[in-house]
Design a protein around this motif. Structure first.
Motif, mmCIF file in Angstrom:
data_model
loop_
_atom_site.group_PDB
_atom_site.id
_atom_site.type_symbol
_atom_site.label_atom_id
_atom_site.label_comp_id
_atom_site.label_asym_id
_atom_site.label_seq_id
_atom_site.Cartn_x
_atom_site.Cartn_y
_atom_site.Cartn_z
ATOM 1 N N LEU A 1 0.834 -1.205 0.000
ATOM 2 C CA LEU A 1 0.000 0.000 0.000
ATOM 3 C C LEU A 1 0.870 1.257 0.000
ATOM 4 O O LEU A 1 0.586 2.226 -0.718
ATOM 5 C CB LEU A 1 -0.919 -0.005 1.220
ATOM 6 N N LEU A 2 1.945 1.246 0.789
ATOM 7 C CA LEU A 2 2.872 2.374 0.800
ATOM 8 C C LEU A 2 3.430 2.608 -0.603
ATOM 9 O O LEU A 2 3.501 3.757 -1.074
ATOM 10 C CB LEU A 2 4.000 2.096 1.791
ATOM 11 N N CYS A 3 3.811 1.533 -1.280
ATOM 12 C CA CYS A 3 4.363 1.642 -2.635
ATOM 13 C C CYS A 3 3.352 2.237 -3.611
ATOM 14 O O CYS A 3 3.704 3.077 -4.457
ATOM 15 C CB CYS A 3 4.817 0.273 -3.126
ATOM 16 N N ARG A 4 2.095 1.832 -3.517
ATOM 17 C CA ARG A 4 1.086 2.337 -4.456
ATOM 18 C C ARG A 4 0.896 3.847 -4.306
ATOM 19 O O ARG A 4 0.785 4.577 -5.287
ATOM 20 C CB ARG A 4 -0.245 1.604 -4.246
ATOM 21 N N SER A 5 0.845 4.306 -3.045
ATOM 22 C CA SER A 5 0.665 5.740 -2.816
ATOM 23 C C SER A 5 1.876 6.526 -3.296
ATOM 24 O O SER A 5 1.745 7.572 -3.945
ATOM 25 C CB SER A 5 0.423 6.007 -1.320
ATOM 26 N N LEU A 6 3.066 6.022 -2.991
ATOM 27 C CA LEU A 6 4.280 6.709 -3.436
ATOM 28 C C LEU A 6 4.394 6.733 -4.957
ATOM 29 O O LEU A 6 4.841 7.728 -5.544
ATOM 30 C CB LEU A 6 5.517 6.037 -2.832
#
Length: 411
Positions: A268-273
């Protein structure tokens, strides 16, 4: 003769009735309430306490139990002297010795008995008699707590109260968390987020707080997508940055014995970044790449690692860094040669290169992709895009080969 028989019957009946009256005259009873005095001074009913009545003048034993109000009663006891013994789970035993049950004509004996917490022991009549012999007291005996015992019980009561309060907080947190999830599933992210925050504040020491945190991060991410699609760039950027911050907190809170949770949260962190770095803030690009590399280190299978490597390549491609994208896609295929995402991405990246010398390889890779993916209905759109690029590049390369007309831009 008949009159004599009838008279005998009447006499027998009268004798029986007289005997019955004599029996009732020799019985009485005891009743009362039993309370437990807690270490803090509060008083509660002694529920289900055992009241044993040992007759002392002749052998006999009777018993009863208290109800939910702490009340007990035993009517119909023979007149005489008794030992009263009370015991119960978590209670210090209580006894009275040489208690007189009243004769006929007197009121039923009443008792209000106070007990204290203890070990729940159930003493025998012999133990009571030995205690009476040692103390020289034949009356009531209420065992008192030692100072150490009182402190232990006070600490126990404090812990129980803390557990009760914590359980109430946890229950309220779960209620708010579930309500927030319902709102989020309905797409009402701005209503869900305050409930997630409230759940976090309600039980801040809950061991699974990281689950609430990541769901809130997901709500921020989805809110960012919604705002971005509505062309609200600054509001979208704010929501994505909050998703990034919240996801990082959630990851840091995952217990050491739950490492299997980390890839999902890192994802999820990767998708937002990725969204922020690609469309809203180019300065986030190094952070986005680093987060994806951290995710790859957590992943166990080549297929998962290749998928994440292909996502890195796509970030490069979407930010017009075709050379970095080509290198990243090649690395993904090294990790998993069967990765169709990497194969399609590599063909697309080569096709976007400013170097025409790479177009033949792009054409070959796209053809290979179509052959491998054409039977997968989930890749129908990618197959169609690849076929359109194949047709355009085939025509372009053919014209270049034949030297027709002036050089033109690539498809």
């Amino acid at each position: 003769m008949k009159r004599i028989f009838s008279l005998l019957v009447l006499l027998i009946a009268a004798g029986l009735l007289g005997g019955s009256r004599d029996l009732r005259a020799q019985t009485a009873g005891i009743e009362g309430e039993i309370v437990v005095v807690q270490p803090d001074g509060s008083r509660v009913p002694a529920v289900n306490a055992l009241v044993e009545l040992y007759r002392l003048d002749v052998k006999g034993k009777y018993q009863t139990k208290t109800d939910k109000r702490g009340h007990f009663a035993h009517i119909g006891l023979p007149y005489g002297r008794y030992a009263i013994v009370v015991s119960g789970e978590g209670l210090t035993p209580y006894y009275e010795y040489n208690v007189r049950i009243p004769p006929p004509g007197e009121a039923t004996l009443r008792r209000t008995i106070e007990m204290v917490p203890g070990d729940g022991r159930r003493p025998t009549l012999e133990e009571i008699q030995q205690a009476v012999a040692r103390s020289g007291q034949a009356g009531a005996a209420v065992p008192q707590m030692t100072e150490a015992e009182r402190k232990r019980l006070e600490e126990q009561a404090r812990q129980i109260e803390e557990q009760r309060k914590r359980a109430a907080k946890d229950e309220e947190m779960i209620r708010q968390f579930n309500a927030a999830n319902e709102l989020a599933r309905a797409g009402k992210y701005e209503e869900a987020i305050p409930l997630y925050k409230s759940a976090l504040e309600t039980s801040p020491d809950h061991p699974q707080l990281y689950v609430v945190m990541i769901r809130m991060a997901e709500a921020y991410h989805n809110l960012g997508v919604e705002r971005f699609n509505n062309r609200e760039r600054e509001a979208a950027k704010e929501a994505f940055n909050l998703a990034i911050e919240t996801a990082r907190k959630a990851i840091s809170m995952i217990p050491p014995d739950k490492p299997e949770q980390k890839p999902e949260y890192q994802g999820l962190l990767c998708r937002s970044l990725a969204v922020v770095a690609t469309y809203l803030d180019a300065s986030k690009l190094p952070e986005a790449i680093a987060a994806h590399e951290e995710l790859m280190a957590m992943q166990a299978t080549p297929a998962d690692r290749a998928r994440t490597q292909a996502q890195i390549a796509k970030i490069y491609l979407d930010t017009a860094r075709s050379e970095e994208a080509v290198a990243a896609y090649r690395k993904a295929l090294e990790i998993d040669p069967n990765s169709l995402d990497a194969l399609f991405g590599l063909g697309n990246a080569l096709a976007q290169s400013p170097d025409p010398a790479k177009y033949p390889e792009a054409l070959a890779i796209l053809k290979d992709f179509v052959e491998k993916a054409k039977r997968d209905p989930q890749r129908a759109n990618q197959v169609q895009q690849a076929q359109e690029m194949i047709a355009a590049f085939s025509q372009f390369l053919e014209e270049q080969k034949q030297g027709k007309g002036q050089p033109r831009r690539r498809p």
